[in-house]
Design an enzyme around this catalytic site. Structure first.
Site, PDB file in Angstrom:
ATOM      1  N   LYS A  64       0.842  -1.207   0.000  1.00  0.00           N
ATOM      2  CA  LYS A  64       0.000   0.000   0.000  1.00  0.00           C
ATOM      3  C   LYS A  64       0.873   1.252   0.000  1.00  0.00           C
ATOM      4  O   LYS A  64       0.624   2.195  -0.761  1.00  0.00           O
ATOM      5  CB  LYS A  64      -0.899   0.001   1.239  1.00  0.00           C
ATOM      6  N   ASN A  65       1.909   1.261   0.847  1.00  0.00           N
ATOM      7  CA  ASN A  65       2.688   2.495   0.994  1.00  0.00           C
ATOM      8  C   ASN A  65       3.660   2.745  -0.151  1.00  0.00           C
ATOM      9  O   ASN A  65       4.197   3.845  -0.286  1.00  0.00           O
ATOM     10  CB  ASN A  65       3.405   2.511   2.346  1.00  0.00           C
ATOM     11  N   CYS A 119      -3.917  12.814  13.347  1.00  0.00           N
ATOM     12  CA  CYS A 119      -4.701  11.585  13.416  1.00  0.00           C
ATOM     13  C   CYS A 119      -4.328  10.885  14.704  1.00  0.00           C
ATOM     14  O   CYS A 119      -3.520  11.411  15.472  1.00  0.00           O
ATOM     15  CB  CYS A 119      -4.457  10.700  12.198  1.00  0.00           C
ATOM     16  N   ARG A 135       1.266  14.854  13.197  1.00  0.00           N
ATOM     17  CA  ARG A 135       1.624  14.681  11.788  1.00  0.00           C
ATOM     18  C   ARG A 135       1.768  15.972  10.984  1.00  0.00           C
ATOM     19  O   ARG A 135       0.979  16.269  10.083  1.00  0.00           O
ATOM     20  CB  ARG A 135       0.631  13.718  11.131  1.00  0.00           C
ATOM     21  N   ILE A 185       3.391  18.781   8.300  1.00  0.00           N
ATOM     22  CA  ILE A 185       3.817  18.620   6.896  1.00  0.00           C
ATOM     23  C   ILE A 185       4.866  19.677   6.527  1.00  0.00           C
ATOM     24  O   ILE A 185       5.062  19.989   5.353  1.00  0.00           O
ATOM     25  CB  ILE A 185       2.624  18.685   5.917  1.00  0.00           C
ATOM     26  N   ASP A 219       5.380   0.889  11.728  1.00  0.00           N
ATOM     27  CA  ASP A 219       4.130   0.271  11.267  1.00  0.00           C
ATOM     28  C   ASP A 219       3.987  -1.180  11.734  1.00  0.00           C
ATOM     29  O   ASP A 219       2.960  -1.805  11.482  1.00  0.00           O
ATOM     30  CB  ASP A 219       4.032   0.335   9.733  1.00  0.00           C
ATOM     31  N   ARG A 250      -8.655  -0.175   5.460  1.00  0.00           N
ATOM     32  CA  ARG A 250      -7.852   0.869   4.798  1.00  0.00           C
ATOM     33  C   ARG A 250      -6.549   0.295   4.235  1.00  0.00           C
ATOM     34  O   ARG A 250      -6.018   0.823   3.256  1.00  0.00           O
ATOM     35  CB  ARG A 250      -7.476   1.970   5.810  1.00  0.00           C
TER      36      ARG A 250
HETATM   37  N1  EPU Z   1       7.296  14.680  10.170  1.00  0.00           N
HETATM   38  C1  EPU Z   1       7.570  15.999  10.411  1.00  0.00           C
HETATM   39  N2  EPU Z   1       7.343  16.897   9.410  1.00  0.00           N
HETATM   40  C2  EPU Z   1       6.895  16.516   8.182  1.00  0.00           C
HETATM   41  C3  EPU Z   1       6.634  15.162   7.938  1.00  0.00           C
HETATM   42  C4  EPU Z   1       6.844  14.249   8.960  1.00  0.00           C
HETATM   43  O1  EPU Z   1       7.983  16.373  11.518  1.00  0.00           O
HETATM   44  O2  EPU Z   1       6.717  17.384   7.316  1.00  0.00           O
HETATM   45  C5  EPU Z   1       7.517  13.708  11.240  1.00  0.00           C
HETATM   46  C6  EPU Z   1       6.278  12.884  11.560  1.00  0.00           C
HETATM   47  O3  EPU Z   1       5.407  13.556  12.448  1.00  0.00           O
HETATM   48  C7  EPU Z   1       6.888  11.635  12.152  1.00  0.00           C
HETATM   49  C8  EPU Z   1       8.148  11.455  11.321  1.00  0.00           C
HETATM   50  O4  EPU Z   1       8.440  12.746  10.772  1.00  0.00           O
HETATM   51  O5  EPU Z   1       7.230  11.867  13.499  1.00  0.00           O
HETATM   52  C9  EPU Z   1       8.053  10.451  10.204  1.00  0.00           C
HETATM   53  O6  EPU Z   1       6.878  10.685   9.424  1.00  0.00           O
HETATM   54  P1  EPU Z   1       6.842  10.424   7.859  1.00  0.00           P
HETATM   55  O7  EPU Z   1       6.686  11.717   7.159  1.00  0.00           O
HETATM   56  O8  EPU Z   1       7.963   9.533   7.470  1.00  0.00           O
HETATM   57  O9  EPU Z   1       5.456   9.642   7.716  1.00  0.00           O
HETATM   58  P2  EPU Z   1       4.566   9.658   6.413  1.00  0.00           P
HETATM   59  O10 EPU Z   1       5.435   9.757   5.245  1.00  0.00           O
HETATM   60  O11 EPU Z   1       3.457  10.631   6.561  1.00  0.00           O
HETATM   61  C10 EPU Z   1       4.605   7.081   5.947  1.00  0.00           C
HETATM   62  C11 EPU Z   1       3.624   5.944   5.937  1.00  0.00           C
HETATM   63  C12 EPU Z   1       3.184   5.643   7.354  1.00  0.00           C
HETATM   64  C13 EPU Z   1       4.424   5.293   8.184  1.00  0.00           C
HETATM   65  C14 EPU Z   1       5.448   6.442   8.123  1.00  0.00           C
HETATM   66  C15 EPU Z   1       6.743   6.129   8.825  1.00  0.00           C
HETATM   67  C16 EPU Z   1       2.514   6.116   3.813  1.00  0.00           C
HETATM   68  C17 EPU Z   1       1.257   6.388   3.068  1.00  0.00           C
HETATM   69  N3  EPU Z   1       2.474   6.303   5.133  1.00  0.00           N
HETATM   70  O12 EPU Z   1       3.911   8.193   6.484  1.00  0.00           O
HETATM   71  O13 EPU Z   1       2.350   4.500   7.277  1.00  0.00           O
HETATM   72  O14 EPU Z   1       4.062   5.069   9.525  1.00  0.00           O
HETATM   73  O15 EPU Z   1       5.738   6.729   6.738  1.00  0.00           O
HETATM   74  O16 EPU Z   1       7.320   4.985   8.314  1.00  0.00           O
HETATM   75  O17 EPU Z   1       3.515   5.726   3.237  1.00  0.00           O
HETATM   76  C18 EPU Z   1       0.635   3.031   7.933  1.00  0.00           C
HETATM   77  O18 EPU Z   1       0.779   2.434   6.849  1.00  0.00           O
HETATM   78  O19 EPU Z   1      -0.043   2.568   8.881  1.00  0.00           O
HETATM   79  C19 EPU Z   1       1.290   4.329   8.133  1.00  0.00           C
HETATM   80  C20 EPU Z   1       0.900   5.192   9.065  1.00  0.00           C
END
Ligand code: EPU
Length: 420
Positions: free
Chosen positions: A22-23, A116, A121, A123, A308, A400
């Site tokens: 999925k990811n 969430c 989370r 960006i 995860d 999901r």
């Molecule tokens: N973070 C920031 N700023 C940002 C983005 C992230 O501080 O702009 C922080 C987050 O709050 C977190 C850390 O950086 O503490 C890592 O977050 P990341 O951005 O890597 O997460 P993501 O890219 O939003 C993906 C997966 C998640 C998985 C995380 C970490 C997808 C669609 N989602 O999320 O998957 O937990 O990477 O490996 O690829 C799941 O599948 O259940 C899931 C939540």
């Protein structure tokens, strides 16, 4: 709302086949809009998050056909560069469309994803990276509004307080593929899903070097083509089935799984004393004859232990012979499953971002509630090992991200009924 009734205590046997990731699929489907023609992607899991992304693409004007795990995407009709709140609020991962939209159409109006149950989370890293590429970004009424005359190569450091960001790396790498000149991403994510995205983009004609390391270099090109591609297997789904076998002390085989994508996880399974063997694309659990040893886990970005799989590993450790700890360094608040596991008789306490798990002799079925994708999977794993019946409500969270979850587990001999 659908719920599961799980009759616990059954031994599992046989094999289970892992679906596509999925990811990996979410950023790859999003990047397909960068192509000048149709793209065909195989091995896409038919799960709700993917169907939500399809709805957003169709809303924007793309034509998408999805059947038998193959998706055909024709971006030529895209004329609305907006992802509304109704969609983004149900699937935070849709943020990975932002980079491709800005690179291809130079404008995007994207609902802010918000927090969430696994944390706030932010960006900021996505925005920082895209701004450095030359996008003018403002936040207006809950929307990220981005506009650019052109994207220009740059060097960007994508590390935050919790390490690298997977989807920020995906967004910046996808956008940089069509930018003018060279982009260097420092502290890039090295997850296998990022490597898969880089391979897909390269097949489209992108020039990307260093994927899988913390430094990715992208030489922008003028045009990318539609291609045919197949997604890697889902390592998190695979790890979940490994733990289903472990927690029920069952000798099962997990097929279509790349063990090298989960080395830190398998290292910990080995430390618990669970006997298993791996091949290039399978893992087989051998007979488990005694309780497993406790272990200490710290989640980290890849190649560290994946966040995860943290909830599912916690469920498994509730039955270990001693005290384990699980420290969450990626999403420090991702512990919503603990209350539910304790309802089943587990003994877990929380000390900040660290869970202390005192192994118990048995779990006993109870009524529980799912609250997020991986937390729900953890409850199901515990329920498989528990004595008696467990009810898991709100299983739409599971839908999901796990394709045919109860069907696959029932194929191994579990007894899970879905009540609609
Ligand atoms: N973070 C920031 N700023 C940002 C983005 C992230 O501080 O702009 C922080 C987050 O709050 C977190 C850390 O950086 O503490 C890592 O977050 P990341 O951005 O890597 O997460 P993501 O890219 O939003 C993906 C997966 C998640 C998985 C995380 C970490 C997808 C669609 N989602 O999320 O998957 O937990 O990477 O490996 O690829 C799941 O599948 O259940 C899931 C939540």
């Amino acid at each position: 709302m659908d719920r599961f009734i799980i009759e616990g205590g059954k031994k599992l046997k046989g094999s289970v086949r892992v679906s596509g990731s999925k990811n990996a699929a979410l950023p790859i489907i999003s990047a397909a809009i960068l192509g000048s023609g149709k793209t065909v992607i195989h091995n896409i899991p038919n799960v709700k998050d993917i169907r939500t992304l399809v709805k957003i693409l169709e809303y924007m004007g793309a034509s998408v056909r999805f059947s038998n795990n193959t998706m055909e995407i024709d971006p030529s009709g895209i004329d609305r560069f907006t992802a509304p709140y109704e969609f983004v609020s149900t699937m935070r991962g849709s943020i990975c469309l932002l980079g491709p939209l800005l690179a291809k159409y130079r404008e995007a109006k994207f609902s802010m994803p918000g927090g969430c149950v696994i944390g706030t989370r932010p960006i900021d890293l996505h925005i920082k990276g895209l701004k450095k590429l030359g996008v003018d970004i403002t936040i207006e009424e809950g929307y990220i509004v981005g506009k650019a005359r052109k994207l220009k190569g740059t060097t960007v450091f994508l590390g935050g307080n919790f390490g690298s960001s997977v989807l920020a790396t995906a967004n910046v790498m996808s956008a940089a593929a069509l930018a003018e000149g060279e982009t260097i991403i420092e502290f890039a994510s090295c997850e296998p899903e990022i490597v898969d995205l880089a391979r897909f983009l390269k097949k489209m004609g992108a020039k990307i070097y260093g994927e899988g390391s913390h430094c990715i270099r992208i030489e922008g090109v003028k045009k990318l083509n539609g291609v045919e591609y197949s997604i890697i297997p889902d390592r998190i789904e695979a790890g979940t089935y490994v733990l289903a076998g472990c927690i029920t002390s069952s000798a099962i085989t997990i097929e279509n799984f790349i063990p090298s994508h989960l080395l830190s996880f398998l290292d910990k399974i080995e430390e618990t004393g669970i006997p298993f063997k791996t091949g290039t694309d399978f893992l087989k659990i051998n007979n488990i004859t005694s309780r497993w040893k406790p272990v200490d886990i710290v989640t980290l970005p890849y190649p560290g232990f994946p966040t995860d799989l943290q909830a599912q590993m916690t469920a498994f450790l509730t039955l270990a012979d001693g005290i384990s700890t699980v420290t969450e360094k990626v999403f420090p608040e991702r512990f919503i499953h603990i209350g539910e596991l304790n309802r089943l008789g587990a003994n877990i306490t929380l000390d900040g971002p660290k869970a202390i798990i005192k192994g118990v002799n048995k779990l006993i079925g109870a009524k529980t509630m799912a609250s997020d994708l991986r937390a729900s999977a953890a409850i199901v794993l515990a329920a498989l090992a528990a004595e008696g019946e467990t009810e898991v409500s709100r299983i739409y969270h599971l839908d999901r991200g796990y394709e045919k979850f109860e069907e696959k587990l029932n194929g191994l001999g579990a007894n899970i009924r879905r009540i609609r």
